[in-house]
Every structure is written in C-alpha cells, then in structure tokens.
Motif scaffolding. Structure first.
Motif, PDB file in Angstrom:
ATOM      1  N   GLN A 189       1.374  -1.419  -0.075  1.00  0.00           N
ATOM      2  CA  GLN A 189      -0.375   0.011  -0.060  1.00  0.00           C
ATOM      3  C   GLN A 189       0.978   0.921  -0.498  1.00  0.00           C
ATOM      4  O   GLN A 189       0.418   2.623  -0.580  1.00  0.00           O
ATOM      5  CB  GLN A 189      -0.773  -0.006   1.209  1.00  0.00           C
ATOM      6  N   ALA A 190       1.694   1.360   0.445  1.00  0.00           N
ATOM      7  CA  ALA A 190       3.299   1.966   0.440  1.00  0.00           C
ATOM      8  C   ALA A 190       3.744   2.882  -0.151  1.00  0.00           C
ATOM      9  O   ALA A 190       3.860   3.666  -0.480  1.00  0.00           O
ATOM     10  CB  ALA A 190       3.898   2.056   2.052  1.00  0.00           C
ATOM     11  N   ASP A 191       4.230   1.709  -0.855  1.00  0.00           N
ATOM     12  CA  ASP A 191       4.592   1.799  -1.914  1.00  0.00           C
ATOM     13  C   ASP A 191       3.813   1.706  -3.506  1.00  0.00           C
ATOM     14  O   ASP A 191       3.616   3.378  -4.330  1.00  0.00           O
ATOM     15  CB  ASP A 191       5.754   0.582  -2.874  1.00  0.00           C
ATOM     16  N   TYR A 192       2.643   1.852  -3.430  1.00  0.00           N
ATOM     17  CA  TYR A 192       1.587   2.530  -3.964  1.00  0.00           C
ATOM     18  C   TYR A 192       1.266   4.131  -3.930  1.00  0.00           C
ATOM     19  O   TYR A 192       1.008   4.409  -4.699  1.00  0.00           O
ATOM     20  CB  TYR A 192      -0.162   1.298  -4.238  1.00  0.00           C
ATOM     21  N   LEU A 193       0.462   4.365  -3.169  1.00  0.00           N
ATOM     22  CA  LEU A 193       0.745   5.783  -2.599  1.00  0.00           C
ATOM     23  C   LEU A 193       2.064   6.707  -2.932  1.00  0.00           C
ATOM     24  O   LEU A 193       1.798   8.088  -2.597  1.00  0.00           O
ATOM     25  CB  LEU A 193       0.285   5.703  -0.963  1.00  0.00           C
ATOM     26  N   TYR A 194       2.805   5.914  -2.884  1.00  0.00           N
ATOM     27  CA  TYR A 194       4.164   7.040  -2.592  1.00  0.00           C
ATOM     28  C   TYR A 194       4.460   7.365  -3.933  1.00  0.00           C
ATOM     29  O   TYR A 194       4.736   7.985  -5.148  1.00  0.00           O
ATOM     30  CB  TYR A 194       5.737   6.051  -2.710  1.00  0.00           C
ATOM     31  N   GLY A 195       4.239   6.245  -5.143  1.00  0.00           N
ATOM     32  CA  GLY A 195       4.101   6.099  -6.486  1.00  0.00           C
ATOM     33  C   GLY A 195       3.292   7.354  -7.467  1.00  0.00           C
ATOM     34  O   GLY A 195       3.917   7.397  -7.773  1.00  0.00           O
ATOM     35  N   SER A 196       2.398   6.770  -6.168  1.00  0.00           N
ATOM     36  CA  SER A 196       1.232   8.347  -6.696  1.00  0.00           C
ATOM     37  C   SER A 196       1.103   9.631  -6.296  1.00  0.00           C
ATOM     38  O   SER A 196       0.178  10.713  -6.392  1.00  0.00           O
ATOM     39  CB  SER A 196      -0.501   7.505  -6.159  1.00  0.00           C
ATOM     40  N   GLY A 197       2.958   9.833  -5.054  1.00  0.00           N
ATOM     41  CA  GLY A 197       2.815  11.459  -5.255  1.00  0.00           C
ATOM     42  C   GLY A 197       1.688  11.637  -3.394  1.00  0.00           C
ATOM     43  O   GLY A 197       1.151  12.821  -3.541  1.00  0.00           O
ATOM     44  N   GLU A 198       0.867  10.251  -3.182  1.00  0.00           N
ATOM     45  CA  GLU A 198       0.446  10.879  -2.482  1.00  0.00           C
ATOM     46  C   GLU A 198       0.718  10.475  -1.155  1.00  0.00           C
ATOM     47  O   GLU A 198       0.798  10.217  -0.146  1.00  0.00           O
ATOM     48  CB  GLU A 198      -1.007   9.034  -1.716  1.00  0.00           C
ATOM     49  N   THR A 199       1.025  11.709  -0.559  1.00  0.00           N
ATOM     50  CA  THR A 199       1.940  12.424   0.659  1.00  0.00           C
ATOM     51  C   THR A 199       1.652  12.338   1.898  1.00  0.00           C
ATOM     52  O   THR A 199       2.013  12.038   3.226  1.00  0.00           O
ATOM     53  CB  THR A 199       2.730  13.471   0.431  1.00  0.00           C
ATOM     54  N   GLU A 200       0.164  12.785   2.357  1.00  0.00           N
ATOM     55  CA  GLU A 200       0.337  13.366   3.449  1.00  0.00           C
ATOM     56  C   GLU A 200      -1.066  11.306   3.722  1.00  0.00           C
ATOM     57  O   GLU A 200      -0.885  11.294   4.581  1.00  0.00           O
ATOM     58  CB  GLU A 200      -1.332  14.310   3.187  1.00  0.00           C
ATOM     59  N   LYS A 201      -1.580  11.114   2.611  1.00  0.00           N
ATOM     60  CA  LYS A 201      -2.030  10.111   2.598  1.00  0.00           C
ATOM     61  C   LYS A 201      -1.137   8.148   3.398  1.00  0.00           C
ATOM     62  O   LYS A 201      -1.687   7.699   3.746  1.00  0.00           O
ATOM     63  CB  LYS A 201      -3.226   9.761   1.759  1.00  0.00           C
ATOM     64  N   LEU A 202       0.019   7.860   2.506  1.00  0.00           N
ATOM     65  CA  LEU A 202       1.234   7.624   2.528  1.00  0.00           C
ATOM     66  C   LEU A 202       1.334   8.104   4.170  1.00  0.00           C
ATOM     67  O   LEU A 202       1.468   7.133   4.654  1.00  0.00           O
ATOM     68  CB  LEU A 202       2.645   7.881   2.002  1.00  0.00           C
ATOM     69  N   ARG A 250      10.694   3.300   5.765  1.00  0.00           N
ATOM     70  CA  ARG A 250       9.519   4.192   4.487  1.00  0.00           C
ATOM     71  C   ARG A 250       8.776   5.368   5.534  1.00  0.00           C
ATOM     72  O   ARG A 250       8.275   6.481   4.645  1.00  0.00           O
ATOM     73  CB  ARG A 250       8.918   2.674   4.110  1.00  0.00           C
ATOM     74  N   LEU A 251       8.905   5.454   6.780  1.00  0.00           N
ATOM     75  CA  LEU A 251       8.010   6.424   7.505  1.00  0.00           C
ATOM     76  C   LEU A 251       9.307   7.293   8.027  1.00  0.00           C
ATOM     77  O   LEU A 251       8.726   8.621   7.852  1.00  0.00           O
ATOM     78  CB  LEU A 251       7.558   5.558   8.826  1.00  0.00           C
ATOM     79  N   ALA A 252      10.535   7.021   7.653  1.00  0.00           N
ATOM     80  CA  ALA A 252      11.473   7.746   7.894  1.00  0.00           C
ATOM     81  C   ALA A 252      10.918   8.761   6.551  1.00  0.00           C
ATOM     82  O   ALA A 252      11.044  10.255   7.087  1.00  0.00           O
ATOM     83  CB  ALA A 252      12.640   7.200   7.830  1.00  0.00           C
ATOM     84  N   ARG A 253      11.264   8.170   5.338  1.00  0.00           N
ATOM     85  CA  ARG A 253      10.686   8.677   4.101  1.00  0.00           C
ATOM     86  C   ARG A 253       9.715   9.463   3.944  1.00  0.00           C
ATOM     87  O   ARG A 253      10.038  11.156   3.529  1.00  0.00           O
ATOM     88  CB  ARG A 253      11.370   8.326   3.229  1.00  0.00           C
ATOM     89  N   SER A 254       8.690   9.352   4.343  1.00  0.00           N
ATOM     90  CA  SER A 254       7.552   9.880   4.357  1.00  0.00           C
ATOM     91  C   SER A 254       7.288  10.655   5.873  1.00  0.00           C
ATOM     92  O   SER A 254       6.801  12.029   4.684  1.00  0.00           O
ATOM     93  CB  SER A 254       6.222   8.519   4.746  1.00  0.00           C
ATOM     94  N   SER A 255       7.730  10.840   6.179  1.00  0.00           N
ATOM     95  CA  SER A 255       7.927  12.086   7.548  1.00  0.00           C
ATOM     96  C   SER A 255       8.939  12.777   6.651  1.00  0.00           C
ATOM     97  O   SER A 255       7.844  14.088   7.140  1.00  0.00           O
ATOM     98  CB  SER A 255       8.261  11.782   8.467  1.00  0.00           C
ATOM     99  N   ARG A 256       9.956  12.831   6.049  1.00  0.00           N
ATOM    100  CA  ARG A 256      10.618  13.817   5.631  1.00  0.00           C
ATOM    101  C   ARG A 256      10.662  14.598   3.661  1.00  0.00           C
ATOM    102  O   ARG A 256      10.371  15.445   4.220  1.00  0.00           O
ATOM    103  CB  ARG A 256      11.813  12.880   5.003  1.00  0.00           C
ATOM    104  N   ASP A 257       9.074  13.894   3.157  1.00  0.00           N
ATOM    105  CA  ASP A 257       8.008  14.000   2.373  1.00  0.00           C
ATOM    106  C   ASP A 257       7.352  15.391   2.772  1.00  0.00           C
ATOM    107  O   ASP A 257       7.364  16.164   2.006  1.00  0.00           O
ATOM    108  CB  ASP A 257       8.402  13.273   1.316  1.00  0.00           C
TER     109      ASP A 257
END
Length: 256
Positions: free
Chosen positions: A46-59, A77-84
């Motif tokens: 799910q996370a990789d799909y959202l990342y590829g879709s640019g869904e930063t907040e949902k991810l 992935r959480l570290a990357r998502s928090s940074r994004d």
C-alpha cells in the motif's frame, strides 16, 4: 506507467499487483483502520503504491500508525514519508521541525532493527543532514563524516542504487564549494577536515546516471551545475537542458 515507474526509482520498487492489493485493502479495511493482525507485506505494498502516486499525506497517515513496528522496511519508509511531508509547502514551520526530528528517529530505529538494510542507511544519512539545518553549521559539518559513511555503507549493500550514489555526489559538491568560514569551522572539528573536488562530485553524478539513466531531475541539474563550476559551458548546457525538459511530477522536480 512510465510516469509511475520513474517516480518509484528513487528508492522503492512497485510490484505488479500493488494497485489491486491497495484497492482491495481500501474496500475491506476502510484504508486508515489499523488491525491487530495486519501483514507487513500488505502495508508495504500500500505504501509503495501511495508513494508512486505522490500521495504524501495519505502515505504518512498510513505509515505513522506503525511507528512502533520492529520492521526496518516499514520504519525507513516512515522516515522517508515524514521527511517528504516536512518538505511540502503547506506544512507549517513548527510541523516541519517536528517531522524532521521524527524522521531521524524512525531511520535510527530502522538501523537498530536491521543494520544490513541499505535504505535504512541511506535515509539515516539524509535525515541526519536535515536535522543539521536546525542545529547550525557546526553540527552539520560535524555530522558530515557520519553521513558519508552511511551513504557508503548503503552503496556497499546495494551498489546499483542511483539515489545514494547521487547523494555522495551532493556531499562532494558541498565540500568542494564550501566557503572559507565553513572550512575554518571544519578545521576546528577534525584533525583532518573532510574535503572534495568538483571533479569527484562529477564522477559520482555520472555514476548515478549510468546506474539508472534519467532517474532524477536533481542529478541532471547537478551535472549541469558541476560542469559550470569546471567552466565547461557546452556540457553544462547539455545537462541543464535535460533538467529543464524533465517531466515535473514532484514539488522538487518543479523547483529544479
């Protein structure tokens, strides 16, 4: 498909069934609900799909539910998502700071759980550098050796990761253009202060491009900038043109 593939090349690989897995899970679980018996593999897909879709907040909302996980793949992935999320223009200054420090903690925990995870090393180095922006130039320079060591370890574990090779190029470029007053600070922190050259930076940017051609707008930009530093305007124009023509999918692409 081409856009999605390119957007995923900065650290993750999307399996062919991710979209179906994501849609099915969204229908069954209401997407945001946490189940005691969740499968790590499902969350990662799910996370990789959202990342590829640019869904930063949902991810971020998906992954932060698992911040107490013992799984390094989830944690980096959480570290990357928090940074994004911290990088978004809509994020307040206070939130940016908190997310920046959180991202470092998640990356550190990922490393503690699995020291052999190349992405954990990569994101620890990135997040440690980000924290330095809040703690001053002395701390940032002081962390420089540790940051480079983690990038080098990431490459040892995954020699084909173009993003990490690019990051070492950025490290070299930063030290090559370091102003005199920062060099004086470095001299007080290290017996032998870290140094680099634009030629060394150029070598890493080309290595990154060879590993994965056209993978990242910023690598194209820095190839152009580095050639300008070396007074090769013909090659600078070539790479800056490529950066200008790169299809902008992210906020960073637009800035480039």
């Amino acid at each position: 498909t081409q856009v999605l593939r390119k957007s995923l090349q900065r650290g993750v690989v999307l399996s062919a069934g991710s979209f179906l897995v994501y849609e099915a899970h969204k229908l069954i679980s209401g997407f945001a609900e946490v189940h005691a018996s969740f499968k790590v593999e499902d969350v990662i897909e799910q996370a990789d799909y959202l990342y590829g879709s640019g869904e930063t907040e949902k991810l971020y909302r998906l992954l932060v539910q698992h911040k107490n996980s013992d799984d390094a793949e989830l944690l980096w992935r959480l570290a990357r998502s928090s940074r994004d999320l911290a990088q978004l223009g809509s994020t307040s200054a206070e939130e940016k700071r908190q997310l920046t420090y959180d991202s470092l903690e998640y990356a550190k925990k990922a490393l503690e759980k699995n020291e052999s995870n190349f992405a954990a090393h990569k994101w620890y180095g990135i997040c440690l550098s980000d924290v330095g922006d809040y703690e001053g130039i002395k701390t940032k320079i002081g962390n420089a050796i540790v940051i480079k060591e983690h990038f080098q370890r990431a490459i040892e574990l995954n020699p084909k990761d173009a993003t990490t090779i690019h990051l070492i190029g950025i490290w070299c470029y930063s030290f090559a253009e370091m102003p005199w007053y920062q060099r004086k600070i470095a001299a007080t922190l290290f017996a032998t202060p870290p140094t680099s050259t634009f030629q060394e930076a150029l070598r890493y940017f080309h290595m990154a491009e060879e590993a994965d051609p056209n993978f990242y707008s910023k690598n194209l930009l820095f190839l152009g900038k580095t050639y300008l530093k070396l007074n090769n305007k013909k090659m600078a124009l070539l790479w800056l043109s490529k950066a200008k023509e790169y299809p902008a999918q992210t906020e960073e692409d637009k800035q480039v």
